[in-house]
Scaffold this motif. Structure first.
Motif, short mmCIF file in Angstrom:
data_model
loop_
_atom_site.label_atom_id
_atom_site.label_comp_id
_atom_site.label_asym_id
_atom_site.label_seq_id
_atom_site.Cartn_x
_atom_site.Cartn_y
_atom_site.Cartn_z
N UNK A 1 0.91 -1.04 0.20
CA UNK A 1 0.02 0.05 -0.03
C UNK A 1 0.85 1.29 0.02
N UNK A 2 0.38 2.16 -0.65
CA UNK A 2 0.97 3.61 -0.98
C UNK A 2 0.21 4.57 -0.25
N UNK A 3 -1.13 4.51 -0.62
CA UNK A 3 -2.01 5.62 -0.23
C UNK A 3 -3.13 5.20 -0.23
N UNK A 4 -4.15 5.63 0.59
CA UNK A 4 -5.53 5.24 0.96
C UNK A 4 -6.44 6.49 0.69
N UNK A 5 -7.45 6.33 -0.24
CA UNK A 5 -8.09 7.52 -0.59
C UNK A 5 -9.72 7.33 -0.30
N UNK A 6 -10.43 8.12 0.40
CA UNK A 6 -11.98 8.06 0.44
C UNK A 6 -12.47 8.81 -0.75
N UNK A 7 -13.30 8.13 -1.43
CA UNK A 7 -13.92 8.75 -2.54
C UNK A 7 -14.72 10.08 -2.10
N UNK A 8 -14.80 11.02 -2.75
CA UNK A 8 -15.54 12.27 -2.54
C UNK A 8 -16.85 11.91 -3.19
N UNK A 9 -17.82 12.90 -2.65
CA UNK A 9 -19.30 12.55 -3.10
C UNK A 9 -19.52 12.80 -4.56
N UNK A 10 -18.68 13.70 -5.21
CA UNK A 10 -18.94 13.65 -6.64
C UNK A 10 -18.21 12.54 -7.53
N UNK A 11 -17.00 12.18 -6.99
CA UNK A 11 -16.53 10.96 -7.56
C UNK A 11 -17.43 9.64 -7.57
N UNK A 12 -18.06 9.73 -6.36
CA UNK A 12 -19.18 8.43 -6.27
C UNK A 12 -20.31 8.71 -7.14
N UNK A 13 -20.85 9.98 -7.37
CA UNK A 13 -21.84 10.13 -8.21
C UNK A 13 -21.46 9.81 -9.82
N UNK A 14 -20.30 10.33 -9.93
CA UNK A 14 -19.69 9.92 -11.32
C UNK A 14 -19.59 8.35 -11.45
N UNK A 15 -19.07 7.61 -10.53
CA UNK A 15 -18.76 6.43 -10.73
C UNK A 15 -19.96 5.71 -11.16
N UNK A 16 -21.33 6.03 -10.35
CA UNK A 16 -22.52 5.47 -10.31
C UNK A 16 -23.25 5.85 -11.80
N UNK A 17 -22.96 6.98 -12.39
CA UNK A 17 -23.57 7.18 -13.67
C UNK A 17 -22.74 6.38 -14.59
N UNK A 18 -21.41 6.11 -14.60
CA UNK A 18 -20.58 5.34 -15.56
C UNK A 18 -21.03 3.61 -15.38
N UNK A 19 -21.46 3.16 -14.08
CA UNK A 19 -22.00 2.00 -13.90
C UNK A 19 -23.02 1.81 -14.43
N UNK A 20 -24.11 2.87 -14.71
CA UNK A 20 -25.27 2.78 -15.36
C UNK A 20 -25.51 2.52 -16.66
N UNK A 21 -24.35 3.56 -17.20
CA UNK A 21 -24.13 3.32 -18.78
C UNK A 21 -23.61 1.90 -19.30
N UNK A 22 -22.84 1.52 -18.27
CA UNK A 22 -22.13 0.10 -18.84
C UNK A 22 -23.20 -1.00 -18.74
N UNK A 23 -23.87 -0.68 -17.58
CA UNK A 23 -25.18 -2.01 -17.31
C UNK A 23 -26.13 -1.90 -18.57
N UNK A 24 -26.34 -0.39 -19.15
CA UNK A 24 -27.41 -0.42 -20.06
C UNK A 24 -27.18 -0.96 -21.52
N UNK A 25 -25.66 -1.06 -21.62
CA UNK A 25 -24.95 -1.22 -22.94
C UNK A 25 -24.66 -2.87 -23.06
N UNK A 26 -24.80 -3.47 -21.69
CA UNK A 26 -24.77 -4.84 -21.55
C UNK A 26 -23.20 -5.10 -21.70
N UNK A 27 -22.85 -6.45 -21.08
CA UNK A 27 -21.64 -7.02 -21.22
C UNK A 27 -20.82 -7.22 -22.39
N UNK A 28 -19.74 -6.93 -22.47
CA UNK A 28 -18.73 -7.16 -23.90
C UNK A 28 -18.59 -8.37 -23.87
N UNK A 29 -18.73 -8.97 -25.11
CA UNK A 29 -18.56 -10.31 -25.55
C UNK A 29 -16.89 -10.68 -25.14
N UNK A 30 -17.10 -11.58 -24.31
CA UNK A 30 -15.61 -12.21 -24.09
C UNK A 30 -14.92 -11.43 -22.78
#
Length: 503
Positions: free
Chosen positions: A73-102
């Motif tokens: 371990x080098x550094x531990x980071x607590x995600x900020x509220x904005x980073x968590x919201x952005x990650x949630x949006x990215x996850x929603x987009x990936x789920x909507x597009x479906x898993x990539x083959x392979x």
């Protein structure tokens, strides 16, 4: 919101550790993706390590001056509220597009020993270091998965790891040809086991899916009566023995192990300094040079009066563009290497009985020069120096010297030389039998220039004298070649006009 921990990446091919020079952030700071968080020293360079995470710094793992292992371990980071919201949006987009083959795992399948690596890749920093980073931008990177059939196999270890283990004779016992290969991903763990004389096949891993961890190696070493701290070294410290043969105290410490009088000399120990970073690299390189290269030395006294007079005249006429003395000497050396290219080669020993030793010649010269810095001696090299005139050489010498002293010189600039020029005269000494910068084949040293009595046209005069010393690998050439090169450079210093016509 869970804390994410960034592990120290491999900052150079084959490196297993780095020295933490300074932190660039503090606990509580808000950081962004790719923001440098620490400065570490490795491979003779200072490297800024960027964070793949954005958020608030929760913990710094280590202190300045400490040596950290790759993968720790080098550094531990607590995600900020904005980073968590952005990650949630990215996850929603990936789920909507479906898993990539392979790219998806079978339903219900988990890969605990690879989860940490996947989490780092999902951060998508785009700032690629060797062994660390993502393919680009801030997009979510995806790892290529094996087929469903192979994913069901009992061993989830990369194929190249299995092959490496088999080649190292660490994977399988000869008596058990059908046994599974030991599960070990970390190069550091394999190195600790190898240096400690352990076989991975004999160790039971305590990690996910029986993955062998560093703690398993250290426990095995302790059980065998070894000192876990010495596992990273090829040679254990000698331990004094008593008159009956039993192991005695460490000769570097007092009777109870604390710092005290040295047992060999009887003197009190003032301090102990770990050999790390640049000093460790220099020590390894010089040891390899003296251990491998059968070197020979030739030297000659040279009248440099004409050169100094020429440079002084140029300085009066072109005060702002006259090259330094080292640039002139570099130009003379390059002219000499053009006439005696054997000194610009490398001796490659035989790699197999079928393929004998070879002399590797280069198309061009990368001229290295020794530069003393606050962090130690470095040898940056001027790439394709043979294509440059004295002014161009002077500019590169100044640039590389500044980069080396500031810790900005790249590993390529510090390791790509084919011949080295060493001006140790700046330290006020006349000569030195220098050590060749391995794996090069020669190094030319220049002593101080001082007034000495010298015979000129049959009469005694006071002239500006210096001493040139050439140390060369006797495997690449004989004394005639080395002496011819040294005499040529000396003659040009005494009569510099012809070679400097392209100034």
């Amino acid at each position: 919101m869970s804390v994410r921990t960034f592990l120290l990446p491999d900052l150079g091919e084959g490196l297993t550790e780095a020295e933490l020079v300074t932190w660039l952030v503090a606990v509580g700071d808000e950081i962004r993706v790719d923001q440098p968080v620490a400065e570490v020293e490795t491979a003779k360079s200072l490297v800024e390590v960027p964070s793949p995470f954005a958020g608030t710094v929760a913990q710094l793992h280590g202190e300045a001056g400490q040596t950290l292992d790759v993968g720790r371990p080098l550094i531990s980071v607590m995600p900020s509220a904005s980073a968590v919201a952005a990650a949630g949006m990215a996850a929603s987009e990936i789920s909507a597009s479906g898993p990539a083959t392979g790219h998806s795992d079978p339903p219900g399948h988990s890969d605990p020993d690879g989860e940490a690596y996947r989490q780092e890749e999902k951060a998508g920093s785009g700032n690629v270091l060797i062994g660390y980073g993502t393919p680009g931008g801030h997009a979510v990177a995806r790892r290529t998965r094996r087929s469903r059939a192979s994913a069901a196999a009992p061993v989830r270890v990369p194929a190249q790891v299995l092959q490496s283990e088999a080649l190292d004779a660490e994977a399988l016992d000869a008596e058990a040809p059908h046994a599974e290969a030991p599960r070990c991903i970390s190069p550091l763990v394999r190195k600790l086991a190898r240096d400690g004389g352990l076989r991975l096949a004999d160790i039971s891993g305590t990690g996910p899916n029986h993955l062998i961890l560093r703690s398993d190696i250290e426990a095995a070493l302790a059980a065998a009566g070894s000192n876990g701290a010495s596992a990273g070294s090829n040679q254990a410290d000698a331990v004094a023995t008593g008159p009956s043969g039993e192991a005695g105290p460490d000769p570097r410490t007092g009777p109870s192990g604390e710092a005290g009088p040295d047992r060999r000399t009887g003197l009190n120990i003032a301090s102990r300094t770990p050999v790390t970073g640049l000093r460790k690299t220099v020590a390894a390189n010089l040891t390899a040079s003296r251990s491998i290269i059968p070197e020979a030395t030739v030297w000659v006294d040279v009248d440099a009066t004409a050169l100094l007079e020429l440079r002084a005249d140029l300085k009066r006429r072109h005060p702002d563009s006259t090259p330094g003395l080292l640039a002139f000497l570099a130009r003379f050396v390059l002219a000499g290497l053009a006439k005696f290219p054997e000194l610009n080669t490398r001796f490659d020993p035989a790699v197999s009985p079928a393929e004998g030793a070879q002399l590797t010649a280069y198309e061009g010269v990368n001229l290295g020069f020794a530069a003393q810095t606050d962090r130690g001696l470095m040898v940056p090299s001027i790439r394709r120096a043979d294509t440059m005139n004295a002014r161009q050489l002077d500019a590169e010498i100044r640039r590389l010297t500044a980069a080396a002293r500031a810790g900005r010189a790249t590993p390529a600039e510090l390791t790509s030389g084919t011949f080295t020029l060493n001006n140790y005269g700046v330290f006020g000494v006349d000569g030195s039998a220098a050590i060749i910068n391995y794996p090069e084949s020669a190094i030319l040293g220049i002593g101080r220039i001082i007034d000495k009595p010298w015979v000129v046209d049959g009469e005694l005069a006071v002239r500006k004298l210096t001493e040139l010393t050439l140390v060369f690998d006797h495997r690449v050439c004989d004394g005639g070649t080395a002496g011819g090169f040294l005499r040529y450079v000396a003659d040009v210093i005494e009569n510099p006009g012809s070679v400097l016509a392209d100034l």
